[in-house]
Enzyme design. Structure first.
Site, PDB file in Angstrom:
ATOM      1  N   ASP A   1       0.868  -1.174   0.000  1.00  0.00           N
ATOM      2  CA  ASP A   1       0.000   0.000   0.000  1.00  0.00           C
ATOM      3  C   ASP A   1       0.902   1.220   0.000  1.00  0.00           C
ATOM      4  O   ASP A   1       2.123   1.081  -0.093  1.00  0.00           O
ATOM      5  CB  ASP A   1      -0.927   0.005   1.238  1.00  0.00           C
ATOM      6  CG  ASP A   1      -2.208   0.803   0.978  1.00  0.00           C
ATOM      7  OD1 ASP A   1      -2.118   1.856   0.316  1.00  0.00           O
ATOM      8  OD2 ASP A   1      -3.281   0.375   1.414  1.00  0.00           O
TER       9      ASP A   1
ATOM     10  N   GLU B   1       2.989  23.635 -11.732  1.00  0.00           N
ATOM     11  CA  GLU B   1       1.732  22.909 -11.927  1.00  0.00           C
ATOM     12  C   GLU B   1       1.608  22.381 -13.358  1.00  0.00           C
ATOM     13  O   GLU B   1       1.116  21.278 -13.598  1.00  0.00           O
ATOM     14  CB  GLU B   1       0.554  23.838 -11.598  1.00  0.00           C
ATOM     15  CG  GLU B   1      -0.813  23.307 -11.970  1.00  0.00           C
ATOM     16  CD  GLU B   1      -1.266  22.134 -11.115  1.00  0.00           C
ATOM     17  OE1 GLU B   1      -0.645  21.900 -10.059  1.00  0.00           O
ATOM     18  OE2 GLU B   1      -2.232  21.465 -11.502  1.00  0.00           O
TER      19      GLU B   1
ATOM     20  N   SER C   1       6.650   6.733 -21.657  1.00  0.00           N
ATOM     21  CA  SER C   1       7.925   6.021 -21.506  1.00  0.00           C
ATOM     22  C   SER C   1       7.730   4.574 -21.060  1.00  0.00           C
ATOM     23  O   SER C   1       8.621   3.755 -21.230  1.00  0.00           O
ATOM     24  CB  SER C   1       8.828   6.736 -20.486  1.00  0.00           C
ATOM     25  OG  SER C   1       8.966   8.091 -20.831  1.00  0.00           O
TER      26      SER C   1
END
Lengths: 608, 356, 203
Positions: A112, A262, A275
């Site tokens: 997790d 941003e 990629s």
């Protein structure tokens, strides 16, 4: 030779959890599982993608013909503001969050994220923030000062309550992003499977790592900017009050110090996805793996030093203009490195073209067009003409739609089978791709001409004799095509989820860890913790003798975090504080703040 | 400029390929074909010329780079498509240091090649003009949603339409009375923001006589789209010369010549127009010349080619329509709706249109 | 294998970098906070001498009183360090006392700030809306005060958890991380005190 069927030999692990798991709706509301949170992010992002698209469709109808009166200036401004805010913060960023949530732990071989409850908290804070922002449509009108909300237009003297929804909503999104940023920095740096060194991490993980740093370090400046704005509007401070000596350019600096990083937050994950996809469908490794990683890191760093190129027209003076022009131009270098490495990957491969690959390949020229027009904007003499014109609109839509969004679409076709366990329809996928590509170019390519022909952005109407009629009509037709294509994708997702062909663990014969587990993966992701021996662990497992991932004979004993209400409780309290600020109900703010304290106490004392 | 920059990639189905390509080709055939009136690359002043020069420089570089990228891409996907039945793996190449160096160094050189002249361009655009020569200096104030032009030396004040002289250096000092605006007349030069609380110069020297349109380029509220402006470049001599225009503008307002115009002047004087508007020789009561509520100087309003910041052509009927209900013409307009009757509005229209 | 099974327990494991998740997260968060306070302090310096109306910084600041509160906050960093050290060495009660002592010093600092704000508003006539100095001073120091308050609440809870026996030596990381936060808040105040208060009188 080894195959992924070997992994089925591993015995299932034994669990211990603090509380029995919840089921049904309760499970979704209290989940701390990164995969479920990823799905929640994905569904929200998809929903807002449609909302943002609808907003675009409405104002493109207004702009289809000159002197149109389908919308008023006020409504138009609200729609463009919400279109941009929605697409940036509520569509693209959540879809990125969906992919990073779902796949980062899988790609690095973790069970997790580092802080599962903080992860849930990020999601609920994002969701409530987005609902708060959009509720402005119901209460007194949408924010209408543009997505970068330049002061003093956002001041209470010039704008209505929509701006209050805007700053409170964005502040919540900023909290969500910063928390997620910290969480994922720790996850990626600290939760890697044994043997997964930093340079063996998939490029997508690297790009997500870079953007988490950008999120963590670039959101504070805009948070401060929003706080100053909120204090001006709510408590009568004078930060942006020109009559009190305030300088609206402070907002521009704070905003773009956030705003430019941003932009890279939006594009870098798609570069990562491309990629990942190109090597799979060329059947060879990514060309210049390290160069692609380092150029991504370089782009991220430079993102903090170029914000002034959004401000060439404000009069910073020639020295500052020259400095920002130079730093901005330099960003072109690592970007070029990436593009040529992708071409190098294609060259000499054996290429197949499923939909994911179509989007990934089409990303390259579309993004290149956007990047090259960006080189123009680094030059102030050119930018003075193109700034705030449709040329800039064309530029950033090539980057964000042709680049970021196409990359994410590639990601949807590539990764969704892992989530649903079903393959998407290739036939519908190809319809989606070609219609979308056509629509996107039809909309945005002519906008280069509109900009060069003097059409400013954000004007709700234009005269018939300015020479902008055909290009605007083409743009509207293109948007209809893009909307159609997106609906085809939604239909494709829904139908394939129900009755698509089973995907199996590894439908693409890929090379990274997420494909070694089942589709969808079990709650604990992997039956055993994989040991990573190369940068293509699964590929080498399948093909390189001596590089097989060892399958243990004994069952692992794992601790899984239990469902929790605490994250949502704290998010609700933050929402209530924002509502209190909006409505000037100070007692509500105080009660909600105490609620946060109580929530944090419950959080730290909750047995995980 | 009409290059087809779209990528062409084969797809398994010929039909979809054809449809996609035809739509793209159709689009590119049509795009940019209207006759533009504000083409930034047909400069009429030195400032726009510098911008255009750099644009064409970078456009050429960009075109070469794009051509290289698209060519490599197209060749790669045609040549390296997997053949049916070919299950052998391609060579597993992880990269090539020499190529990495090459495609780092070459873009670096290109960036340097573009940036160095750019720096020259920045300082060229910011160079203070020679103050010993003849200069037209105008204080430009952006207001929601019109432009005030104040010629301090000539002692005249006009709105929305800037008058200058061919070959003479112009200095515009940009500022704003309310929110940020941006003054952009594409064929004159790049845009400059009009910031409240700041004053920032914009230099240009027009070299072609004519009328050139532009508008506000920074979102400034509901009627941002209706904040037009116009530059009128006068010849140096003749009846239409700049000096002749200045002489006309410096005169007091004309007297009403017809009973309707007389009535219009009376409406102007009695219904509250004077609170915001000045007509030199008639009323100069307007409060706060630079305040947000103060309206344009109307002394020679009839001599302008348009009203309400180039929203409507200058006719008596249009002025009547505008004063009758400004907000119907321009959402959010700050001009008060005075509740004039049709007759009063027509009279004001006739009067103001006569103020040449 | 155990590394990863453990690591999921809210970051108590030591992960790939050999640093506990919680500590790494706190460092990342503090990096983010640097940008936050950097922006606020930057805003203050951008504006503090642009005020169109008084009072000016020199008119309101009282170095004497603020020096005392600064000294108290500095001392709290010392007690915090002692508390962390005690917990590392397994002396839980000693640690609890130092942690609560730190919270008390922090609370006193907040008290001084409340007094200072009250004094400025009522005696000196400096409010949020008075001038750019007022706006930027109150918002900057106010957000710092809010951070101290958060720290006080946090340390009180940490102290309580030690008191109840929930945090022993094996969970010293919890005390350490709250200490990191507390030192950071102190450092921010040192910056504010030096550059905002002292520099005003150095000119």
């Amino acid at each position: 030779m080894a195959s992924i069927a070997d992994f089925a030999r591993a015995p299932a692990p034994t669990y211990h959890m603090a509380r029995p798991p919840k089921t049904g709706l309760m499970d979704w509301l209290t989940t701390v599982d990164h995969k479920k949170i990823g799905i929640l992010y994905g569904l929200s992002g998809l929903f807002y993608l449609l909302v943002g698209g609808l907003e675009a469709l409405l104002f493109r109808i207004q702009l289809a013909v000159p002197d149109n009166d389908f919308l008023t200036g006020e409504q138009f401004n609200g729609l463009v503001t919400m279109h941009a805010t929605t697409m940036v913060f509520l569509a693209v960023m959540p879809i990125i969050a969906a992919i990073s949530n779902y796949f980062i732990p899988l790609m690095i071989g973790a069970r997790d994220v580092a802080f599962p409850r903080m992860n849930a908290f990020s999601f609920w804070t994002f969701l409530f923030g987005s609902l708060l922002l959009n509720s402005s449509f119901l209460f007194g009108g949408a924010p209408n000062a543009g997505w970068f909300g330049y002061a003093p237009l956002t001041g209470s003297q010039y704008s209505g309550s929509g701006i209050d929804f805007w700053w409170t909503g964005l502040a919540m999104l900023a909290i969500s992003s910063m928390v997620a940023g910290v969480n994922f920095i720790v996850t990626i740096l600290n939760m890697r499977a044994p043997g997964m060194t930093l340079m063996r991490m998939p490029v997508l993980v690297w790009m997500i790592l870079v953007i988490q740093f950008l999120l963590a370090f670039s959101f504070p400046p805009i948070t401060v900017g929003l706080i100053l704005l909120g204090f001006d509007r709510t408590f009568g401070t004078v930060f942006y009050q020109v009559s009190m000596g305030g300088d609206p350019q402070l907002w521009q600096h704070l905003f773009w110090l956030f705003g430019h990083p941003e932009v890279y937050v939006l594009i870098l994950p798609s570069m990562g996805i491309v990629s990942e996809i190109l090597p799979v469908f060329t059947r060879r490794p990514l060309f210049g793996h390290h160069a692609v990683i380092f150029s991504g890191v370089a782009i991220g760093f430079m993102g903090f030093g170029v914000w002034g190129h959004h401000m060439f027209t404000v009069g910073m003076g020639p020295i500052a203009d020259a400095a920002f022009a130079s730093t901005t131009a330099i960003v072109g270098i690592p970007t070029g490195v990436k593009i040529f490495n992708w071409l190098g990957t294609l060259w000499g491969g054996k290429i197949t073209f499923p939909t994911a690959m179509l989007f990934a390949v089409s990303f390259i020229p579309m993004f290149t067009i956007g990047g090259l027009s960006g080189v123009m904007h680094s030059s102030p003499p050119i930018d003075l003409q193109q700034h705030n014109s449709y040329f800039v609109v064309a530029h950033f839509h090539y980057v964000l739609v042709g680049g970021a969004l196409q990359g994410l679409f590639a990601g949807v076709y590539f990764y969704l089978p892992k989530i649903t366990g079903k393959l998407l329809s290739e036939k519908l996928g190809k319809v989606h791709f070609w219609v979308f590509l056509a629509g996107m170019n039809l909309t945005f390519f002519p906008q280069h001409f509109l900009g060069n022909h003097g059409m400013p952005r954000r004007i709700y109407t234009y005269p018939a004799d300015a020479g902008w009629n055909t290009d605007n009509m083409l743009g509207t037709i293109g948007v209809i095509l893009m909307a159609t294509a997106t609906l085809v994708m939604v239909y494709n997702i829904l139908t394939s989820w129900k009755k698509g062909k089973p995907a199996g663990n590894d439908p693409w014969d890929a090379s990274t860890l997420e494909w070694m587990t089942t589709s969808p993966p079990p709650v604990h992701n992997f039956d055993f913790t994989p040991v990573v021996l190369s940068e293509r662990p699964l590929w080498d497992h399948k093909r390189t003798p001596g590089f097989e991932i060892p399958v243990p004979e004994t069952s692992e004993s794992i601790h899984m975090p239990s469902n929790s209400w605490r994250p949502m409780l704290i998010s609700v309290c933050i929402l209530l504080i924002m509502v209190g600020l909006l409505t000037h109900l100070w007692p509500l703010c105080i009660v909600a703040a105490l609620g946060i304290v109580a929530g944090v106490y419950l959080w730290v004392t909750e047995p995980a | 400029m009409h290059t087809d920059a779209a990528p062409h990639r084969p797809s398994p189905s010929l039909a979809t390929w054809l449809i996609a390509c035809l739509s793209l080709l159709g689009a590119f055939a049509l795009s940019g074909c209207d006759k533009p009136t504000r083409d930034v690359y047909q400069p009429v002043a030195d400032s726009a010329e510098i911008s255009a020069w750099f644009y064409h420089l970078v456009l050429a570089v960009d075109a070469v780079i794009l051509a290289i990228v698209v060519t490599i891409l197209v060749v790669a996907i045609v040549r390296f498509r997997k053949k049916p039945g070919d299950e052998e793996l391609p060579p597993q190449s992880f990269g090539n240091m020499k190529m990495e160096v090459a495609w780092t160094v070459i873009p670096t050189l290109i960036v340097i090649g573009i940036t160095v002249p750019t720096l020259g361009g920045i300082f060229e655009l910011a160079r203070k003009p020679d103050l010993n020569q003849k200069i037209i200096e105008v204080e430009v104030t952006g207001k929601q949603w019109w432009w005030e032009f104040d010629y301090a030396k000539e002692k005249l004040n006009t709105a929305n339409e800037l008058h200058v002289e061919v070959g003479t250096q112009v200095i515009l000092n940009m500022t704003s009375a309310d929110v940020i605006h941006s003054w952009w007349v594409p064929r004159i030069g790049g845009k400059r923001d009009a910031n409240p609380g700041r004053r920032y110069p914009f230099y240009f020297r027009p070299y072609q006589v004519g009328t050139f349109d532009g508008q506000c380029a920074e979102l400034c509220g509901a009627s941002h789209a209706l904040m037009g402006t116009r530059v009128i470049v006068h010849p140096k001599t003749g009846a239409d010369s700049y000096e002749a225009w200045v002489a006309r503008e410096q005169q007091q307002a004309q007297k009403p010549a017809t009973p309707q115009q007389e009535a219009g002047q009376k409406v102007f004087m009695t219904k509250g127009c004077v609170a915001c508007h000045t007509i030199r020789g008639v009323s100069e009561l307007a409060v706060g010349a630079r305040s947000r509520t103060s309206g344009p100087n109307l002394t020679h309003v009839g001599g302008r080619t348009s009203i309400a910041a180039r929203t409507l052509p200058m006719t008596a009927q249009n002025i009547a329509k505008w004063v009758k209900n400004p907000q119907a013409v321009k959402q959010g307009a700050l001009m008060t709706n005075l509740g004039l009757s049709d007759e009063e509005a027509a009279a004001v229209g006739a009067y103001l249109a006569s103020l040449k | 294998m155990s590394v990863h099974a453990e690591a999921i327990e809210e970051g108590h494991g030591t992960g790939s970098l050999g640093v506990p998740n919680l500590k790494l997260a706190m460092w990342a968060f503090l990096g983010s906070e640097c940008m936050f306070f950097g922006s606020l302090i930057g805003t203050y310096f951008f504006y503090h001498d642009h005020s169109l109306a008084g009072p000016l910084p020199k008119d309101v600041f009282s170095i004497g009183i603020t020096s005392i509160s600064t000294f108290l906050l500095l001392m709290s960093s010392l007690t915090m360090a002692l508390g962390v050290d005690a917990m590392r060495r397994g002396k839980a009660l000693r640690s609890r006392n130092f942690v609560w002592g730190t919270a008390l010093l922090g609370l006193t600092f907040v008290g001084f700030q409340v007094f200072e704000f009250h004094h400025f508003v009522t005696e000196k006539g400096l409010t949020l809306a008075t001038s750019l100095f007022g706006s930027s001073f109150y918002v900057m120091t106010g957000f710092h005060g809010a951070h101290v308050t958060v720290g006080v609440i946090w340390l009180s809870i940490v102290g309580w958890m030690i008191h109840k026996g929930h945090f022993g030596q094996e969970k010293a990381i919890n005390v350490e991380v709250s200490g990191l936060y507390w030192h950071f808040v102190d450092i921010v105040w040192i910056v504010i005190f030096t550059f905002v208060y002292l520099l005003e009188f150095a000119k």
